[in-house]
Design a protein around this motif. Structure first.
Motif, PDB file in Angstrom:
ATOM      1  N   CYS A 188     -42.972  -6.530   9.994  1.00 59.11           N
ATOM      2  CA  CYS A 188     -42.993  -7.134  11.206  1.00 59.11           C
ATOM      3  C   CYS A 188     -42.888  -8.834  10.524  1.00 59.11           C
ATOM      4  CB  CYS A 188     -44.308  -7.244  11.909  1.00 59.11           C
ATOM      5  SG  CYS A 188     -44.600  -5.703  12.515  1.00 59.11           S
ATOM      6  N   ALA A 189     -42.353  -9.573  11.489  1.00 60.24           N
ATOM      7  CA  ALA A 189     -42.387 -11.086  11.161  1.00 60.24           C
ATOM      8  C   ALA A 189     -42.556 -11.884  12.117  1.00 60.24           C
ATOM      9  CB  ALA A 189     -40.707 -11.205  10.386  1.00 60.24           C
ATOM     10  N   LEU A 190     -43.282 -13.000  11.775  1.00 56.96           N
ATOM     11  CA  LEU A 190     -43.935 -13.988  12.778  1.00 56.96           C
ATOM     12  C   LEU A 190     -42.514 -14.907  12.658  1.00 56.96           C
ATOM     13  CD1 LEU A 190     -45.884 -15.464  14.441  1.00 56.96           C
ATOM     14  CD2 LEU A 190     -46.881 -16.660  12.321  1.00 56.96           C
ATOM     15  N   ARG A 191     -42.256 -15.460  14.070  1.00 56.78           N
ATOM     16  CA  ARG A 191     -41.221 -16.180  14.215  1.00 56.78           C
ATOM     17  C   ARG A 191     -41.619 -17.729  14.526  1.00 56.78           C
ATOM     18  NH1 ARG A 191     -36.019 -13.574  17.441  1.00 56.78           N
ATOM     19  NH2 ARG A 191     -35.242 -15.255  16.339  1.00 56.78           N
ATOM     20  N   GLN A 192     -40.948 -18.755  14.337  1.00 60.52           N
ATOM     21  CA  GLN A 192     -41.244 -19.921  14.416  1.00 60.52           C
ATOM     22  C   GLN A 192     -42.242 -20.411  15.760  1.00 60.52           C
ATOM     23  OE1 GLN A 192     -38.318 -22.939  13.359  1.00 60.52           O
ATOM     24  NE2 GLN A 192     -39.406 -24.044  12.104  1.00 60.52           N
ATOM     25  N   ALA A 193     -41.321 -19.801  16.445  1.00 60.19           N
ATOM     26  CA  ALA A 193     -41.982 -20.230  17.874  1.00 60.19           C
ATOM     27  C   ALA A 193     -43.330 -19.640  18.474  1.00 60.19           C
ATOM     28  CB  ALA A 193     -41.032 -20.140  19.055  1.00 60.19           C
ATOM     29  N   GLY A 194     -43.720 -18.746  17.645  1.00 60.52           N
ATOM     30  CA  GLY A 194     -44.838 -17.709  17.907  1.00 60.52           C
ATOM     31  C   GLY A 194     -44.578 -16.467  18.327  1.00 60.52           C
ATOM     32  N   SER A 195     -43.541 -16.086  18.557  1.00 63.18           N
ATOM     33  CA  SER A 195     -43.213 -14.729  18.804  1.00 63.18           C
ATOM     34  C   SER A 195     -43.058 -13.659  17.322  1.00 63.18           C
ATOM     35  CB  SER A 195     -41.893 -14.253  19.520  1.00 63.18           C
ATOM     36  OG  SER A 195     -40.786 -14.925  18.613  1.00 63.18           O
ATOM     37  N   VAL A 196     -43.280 -12.342  17.703  1.00 64.36           N
ATOM     38  CA  VAL A 196     -43.384 -11.450  16.587  1.00 64.36           C
ATOM     39  C   VAL A 196     -42.185 -10.440  16.887  1.00 64.36           C
ATOM     40  CG1 VAL A 196     -44.663  -9.735  15.248  1.00 64.36           C
ATOM     41  CG2 VAL A 196     -45.891 -11.878  16.051  1.00 64.36           C
ATOM     42  N   VAL A 197     -41.845 -10.024  15.730  1.00 62.29           N
ATOM     43  CA  VAL A 197     -40.613  -8.969  15.796  1.00 62.29           C
ATOM     44  C   VAL A 197     -40.973  -7.904  14.608  1.00 62.29           C
ATOM     45  CG1 VAL A 197     -38.651 -10.349  16.678  1.00 62.29           C
ATOM     46  CG2 VAL A 197     -38.932 -10.300  14.245  1.00 62.29           C
ATOM     47  N   CYS A 198     -40.666  -6.454  15.148  1.00 64.71           N
ATOM     48  CA  CYS A 198     -40.864  -5.568  14.034  1.00 64.71           C
ATOM     49  C   CYS A 198     -39.600  -4.639  13.955  1.00 64.71           C
ATOM     50  CB  CYS A 198     -42.175  -4.804  14.410  1.00 64.71           C
ATOM     51  SG  CYS A 198     -43.690  -5.644  14.628  1.00 64.71           S
ATOM     52  N   TRP A 199     -39.529  -3.914  12.985  1.00 71.05           N
ATOM     53  CA  TRP A 199     -38.660  -2.795  12.836  1.00 71.05           C
ATOM     54  C   TRP A 199     -38.922  -1.997  11.799  1.00 71.05           C
ATOM     55  CZ3 TRP A 199     -38.914  -7.968  10.680  1.00 71.05           C
ATOM     56  CH2 TRP A 199     -38.906  -8.027   9.164  1.00 71.05           C
ATOM     57  N   GLY A 200     -38.204  -0.795  11.934  1.00 69.71           N
ATOM     58  CA  GLY A 200     -38.528   0.518  11.080  1.00 69.71           C
ATOM     59  C   GLY A 200     -39.244   1.564  12.085  1.00 69.71           C
ATOM     60  N   PHE A 201     -40.041   2.137  11.296  1.00 68.70           N
ATOM     61  CA  PHE A 201     -40.683   3.285  12.031  1.00 68.70           C
ATOM     62  C   PHE A 201     -41.544   2.835  13.023  1.00 68.70           C
ATOM     63  CE2 PHE A 201     -43.959   6.675  12.647  1.00 68.70           C
ATOM     64  CZ  PHE A 201     -43.582   7.841  12.421  1.00 68.70           C
TER      65      PHE A 201
ATOM     66  N   THR B 250     -31.324  -2.223  -4.051  1.00 67.30           N
ATOM     67  CA  THR B 250     -31.172  -4.030  -4.018  1.00 67.30           C
ATOM     68  C   THR B 250     -31.342  -4.534  -2.843  1.00 67.30           C
ATOM     69  OG1 THR B 250     -28.811  -3.639  -3.705  1.00 67.30           O
ATOM     70  CG2 THR B 250     -29.424  -3.720  -5.939  1.00 67.30           C
ATOM     71  N   PRO B 251     -31.894  -5.587  -2.586  1.00 67.49           N
ATOM     72  CA  PRO B 251     -32.046  -6.282  -1.406  1.00 67.49           C
ATOM     73  C   PRO B 251     -31.042  -6.339  -0.534  1.00 67.49           C
ATOM     74  CG  PRO B 251     -33.161  -7.267  -3.248  1.00 67.49           C
ATOM     75  CD  PRO B 251     -32.155  -6.419  -3.844  1.00 67.49           C
ATOM     76  N   VAL B 252     -31.398  -6.194   0.942  1.00 67.72           N
ATOM     77  CA  VAL B 252     -30.352  -6.428   1.972  1.00 67.72           C
ATOM     78  C   VAL B 252     -30.838  -7.497   2.953  1.00 67.72           C
ATOM     79  CG1 VAL B 252     -29.257  -4.298   1.662  1.00 67.72           C
ATOM     80  CG2 VAL B 252     -31.053  -4.297   3.274  1.00 67.72           C
ATOM     81  N   ALA B 253     -30.174  -7.970   3.748  1.00 67.76           N
ATOM     82  CA  ALA B 253     -30.828  -9.027   4.747  1.00 67.76           C
ATOM     83  C   ALA B 253     -31.011  -8.277   6.068  1.00 67.76           C
ATOM     84  CB  ALA B 253     -29.642 -10.212   5.093  1.00 67.76           C
ATOM     85  N   VAL B 254     -32.290  -8.628   6.340  1.00 67.09           N
ATOM     86  CA  VAL B 254     -32.719  -8.158   7.761  1.00 67.09           C
ATOM     87  C   VAL B 254     -32.007  -8.760   8.704  1.00 67.09           C
ATOM     88  CG1 VAL B 254     -34.541  -7.985   9.477  1.00 67.09           C
ATOM     89  CG2 VAL B 254     -34.896  -7.744   6.980  1.00 67.09           C
ATOM     90  N   SER B 255     -31.322  -8.186   9.863  1.00 70.22           N
ATOM     91  CA  SER B 255     -30.375  -8.536  10.772  1.00 70.22           C
ATOM     92  C   SER B 255     -30.989  -9.641  11.479  1.00 70.22           C
ATOM     93  CB  SER B 255     -29.740  -7.208  11.684  1.00 70.22           C
ATOM     94  OG  SER B 255     -29.137  -6.452  10.746  1.00 70.22           O
ATOM     95  N   GLY B 256     -30.269 -10.605  11.955  1.00 71.53           N
ATOM     96  CA  GLY B 256     -30.727 -11.683  13.019  1.00 71.53           C
ATOM     97  C   GLY B 256     -31.895 -12.317  12.722  1.00 71.53           C
ATOM     98  N   LEU B 257     -32.493 -12.595  11.633  1.00 76.91           N
ATOM     99  CA  LEU B 257     -33.711 -13.065  11.478  1.00 76.91           C
ATOM    100  C   LEU B 257     -33.448 -14.415  10.750  1.00 76.91           C
ATOM    101  CD1 LEU B 257     -36.583 -12.791  12.330  1.00 76.91           C
ATOM    102  CD2 LEU B 257     -37.043 -11.465  10.206  1.00 76.91           C
TER     103      LEU B 257
END
Length: 475
Positions: A236-249, A215-222
Motif C-alpha cells: 500500500c502507499a499513502l498519497r500526497q492528498a491523504g488517500s491510500v492505494v493498495c495492490w497485490g493479494f 529487477t525493479p519495475v514501476a508501479v503503475s500510475g503512482l
C-alpha cells in the motif's frame, strides 16, 4: 514503522530531505535527520565545517572547526580541542565515526587507546525492511541493498540466487523508503513513484502483470506517494492528498476497496481521504487519520482489525477501538501495534505467543497496552513478534521467540518487552517473519534470529537460531 510525510530541512551544506528518524547524537544538543540525499544533517548546523569554533558535524566540505581539521572524511566532533584528522578529539568526548585511530573509544566520554577497527566509518544505512527470509537496507545515497532468500528475485539483483551478504538492487536510485513482503520488495522514490521486485503472481509488483521480476519495475500510475507499506503478497502507499492505494493479494479484503480479489494495479481504499500514516501487515492494513485515530481493513480471525470483533474480515476500513493519539503503526501476522503520544504502545489481534506485550497470551479484539513502555521512539512488527526503540537506544522485543528473534539470548517467547542483548544504541528496528534487524545511531546494521537463508547477512547460514545481534557484512 511508517514514515512521516516529506519534511523540509535547511541550513549550511544541507538539502531538502525526507524525514526518517530523529536521533540525538552524543555530545550534541541537536538531533539528526537521516535524509534521502545521503547526508546526515545536524539541525542548527552547529560548526558544520564552518570554522566557527564550536562542536559540529563535518559533512566532508572544506573548513576547520573545533576538534576537526577537515580532510574530506565524514566525521562528527562532539567536543572541542586540538584539530585532528577527521576523527575524535583526543581530549575525550564526542562520537567517533572516522577512519583514523585515536585515543578514546567510540562515543566515549573519556580517553583510552583505541584500535582502528573500532571506528564505525560513514553510515551504511538509513532504513531497514524485513521480509519472510530476506532483509533490505536503504543506503544514504538512495540505493538499496538486500540479502537472504531470492527464490522469487526479491533481492533485486537480476538473479534468483540467495546471498548471505548484501547485494545491490539494480536500477534503483533516489529511494527514500523501502518495504519488504514475504517474497517481494518495494522502494518509494524521491519523486513519489514506487518500484517493486520479486514475487508477482498476485499482482504484488503493481505493474499490471502477474509475474515475478528479479529487477525493479514501476508501479503503475503512482507518482505522488509519500509513504509505503509492504507485507505478505501486497503493498500500500499513502498519497500526497491523504488517500491510500493498495495492490497485490486482496482475497481477505486487504486492498480495502470494497472487493476481495487481487489487483495488479493500485486501487483506492474506500472512504479514506485523510490518512497521515499507514501500517501494512500480512493480511490486515491500517491507517492513522488526521485526528490520530486508527482504522484497519482486511483479515480478522483473531481481532486483527481492533474493532471489537473476531472472525469478521472487512474489505473497507473500520475504526479501531481504544486507540487515541496514534503517531505510528506496526503490523505483523494477525496483530497490529500503535505508538501513541508520549511513547506508549498499544497492540491488538493474535496474542498466543505474547505478541500483544501485555503479559498475557490471549488474543484481543480491542487495543491493550504493552506493559512498562513509555518514551518509545520507533516500533516495528515481524511475523509474530514486535520490537520498539527506547529513548536511550535500547531495543526491546516481545512475542514469539522460538527462532531467537527476541534477541535476548534465548529461544523462548516473551509476553513482556525484553531487552535485546548487547545493543544499546539502536535508532530504528525492522522485523522479518522470524528475524529482526536494528539500525544503530551511527548508521550500521545488526541482525538476529532465523538465518536459514542468510537473512542475517553475516556471510553464513545457520540452522541454529542466532539469539543475539551479529553485524551485517559491509553494513
Amino acid at each position: 514503522m511508517v514514515l512521516p510525510r516529506y519534511a523540509a530541512c535547511s541550513g549550511a551544506g544541507m538539502r531538502t530531505c525526507f524525514a526518517i528518524a530523529f536521533v540525538p547524537l552524543p555530545g550534541a544538543a541537536a538531533s539528526v535527520v537521516v535524509g534521502l540525499c545521503g547526508l546526515v544533517s545536524l539541525s542548527a548546523c552547529a560548526g558544520s565545517g564552518s570554522g566557527d569554533g564550536s562542536p559540529g558535524f563535518d559533512l566532508g566540505s572544506a573548513g576547520n572547526e573545533a576538534g576537526v581539521a577537515d580532510t574530506g572524511t565524514w566525521a562528527y566532533e562532539g567536543s572541542t580541542g586540538a584539530p585532528e584528522a577527521a576523527a575524535h578529539d583526543s581530549g575525550g568526548g564526542g562520537f567517533d565515526a572516522g577512519t583514523t585511530p585515536d585515543t578514546g573509544a567510540v562515543g566515549d566520554t573519556g580517553t583510552g587507546a583505541e584500535a582502528a577497527p573500532v571506528d564505525a566509518g560513514p553510515p551504511a544505512a538509513t532504513q531497514l525492511a524485513g521480509g519472510d527470509q530476506h532483509t533490505c537496507a536503504l543506503r544514504p545515497d538512495g540505493t538499496v541493498a538486500c540479502w537472504g532468500a531470492n527464490d522469487s528475485g526479491q533481492l533485486g539483483d537480476g538473479t534468483t540466487v540467495a546471498s548471505a551478504t548484501p547485494v545491490s538492487v539494480q536500477g534503483v536510485a533516489g529511494a527514500v523508503q523501502i518495504g519488504a513482503g514475504w517474497a517481494h520488495t518495494c522502494a518509494l522514490l524521491k519523486g513519489g513513484g514506487v518500484m517493486c521486485w520479486g514475487h508477482g503472481a498476485n499482482g504484488d509488483l503493481g505493474n499490471g502483470a502477474s509475474a515475478a521480476s528479479s529487477t525493479p519495475v514501476a508501479v503503475s500510475g503512482l507518482t505522488d506517494a509519500t509513504a509505503l507499506g509492504v507485507d505478505g503478497y501486497h503493498a500500500c502507499a499513502l498519497r500526497q492528498a491523504g488517500s491510500v492505494v493498495c495492490w497485490g493479494f486482496g482475497q481477505d479484503g486487504e486492498l480495502g476497496n470494497g472487493a476481495s480479489v487481487d489487483s495488479s494495479v493500485p486501487v483506492a481504499v474506500s472512504g479514506l481521504t485523510d490518512a497521515v500514516a499507514i501500517g501494512v501487515g500480512s493480511g490486515q492494513d491500517c491507517a492513522i487519520r488526521q485526528d490520530h485515530s486508527v482504522v484497519c481493513w482486511g483479515y480478522d480471525q483473531y481481532g486483527d482489525l481492533g474493532n471489537g470483533q473476531m472472525g469478521a474480515p472487512s474489505n473497507v476500513p473500520v475504526a479501531v477501538l481504544g486507540v487515541t493519539g496514534a503517531t505510528a503503526l506496526a503490523a505483523g501476522i494477525e496483530h497490529v501495534c500503535a505508538l501513541v503520544t508520549g511513547g506508549a504502545v498499544s497492540c491488538w489481534g493474535y496474542g498466543a505467543d505474547g505478541e500483544l506485550g501485555n503479559g498475557a497470551t490471549n488474543s484481543a479484539s480491542t487495543a491493550v497496552a504493552v506493559v512498562g513502555l513509555s518514551g518509545v521512539t520507533a516500533i516495528a512488527a515481524g511475523g509474530y513478534h514486535t520490537c520498539g526503540v527506547m529513548p536511550a537506544g535500547q531495543v526491546v522485543c516481545w512475542g514469539q521467540g522460538t527462532s531467537g528473534q527476541i534477541g535476548n539470548g534465548t529461544s523462548f517467547n516473551s509476553a513482556y518487552p525484553a531487552p535485546v542483548a548487547t545493543l544499546s544504541d539502536g535508532a530504528r528496528v525492522a522485523g522479518g517473519s522470524s528475524h529482526t534487524c536494528a539500525l544503530t545511531a551511527s548508521g550500521h546494521v545488526w541482525c538476529w534470529g532465523n538465518d536459514t537463508s542468510g537473512q542475517i547477512g553475516d556471510g553464513t547460514t545457520s540452522a541454529t537460531p542466532l539469539t543475539t545481534p551479529v553485524a551485517v557484512t559491509g553494513m
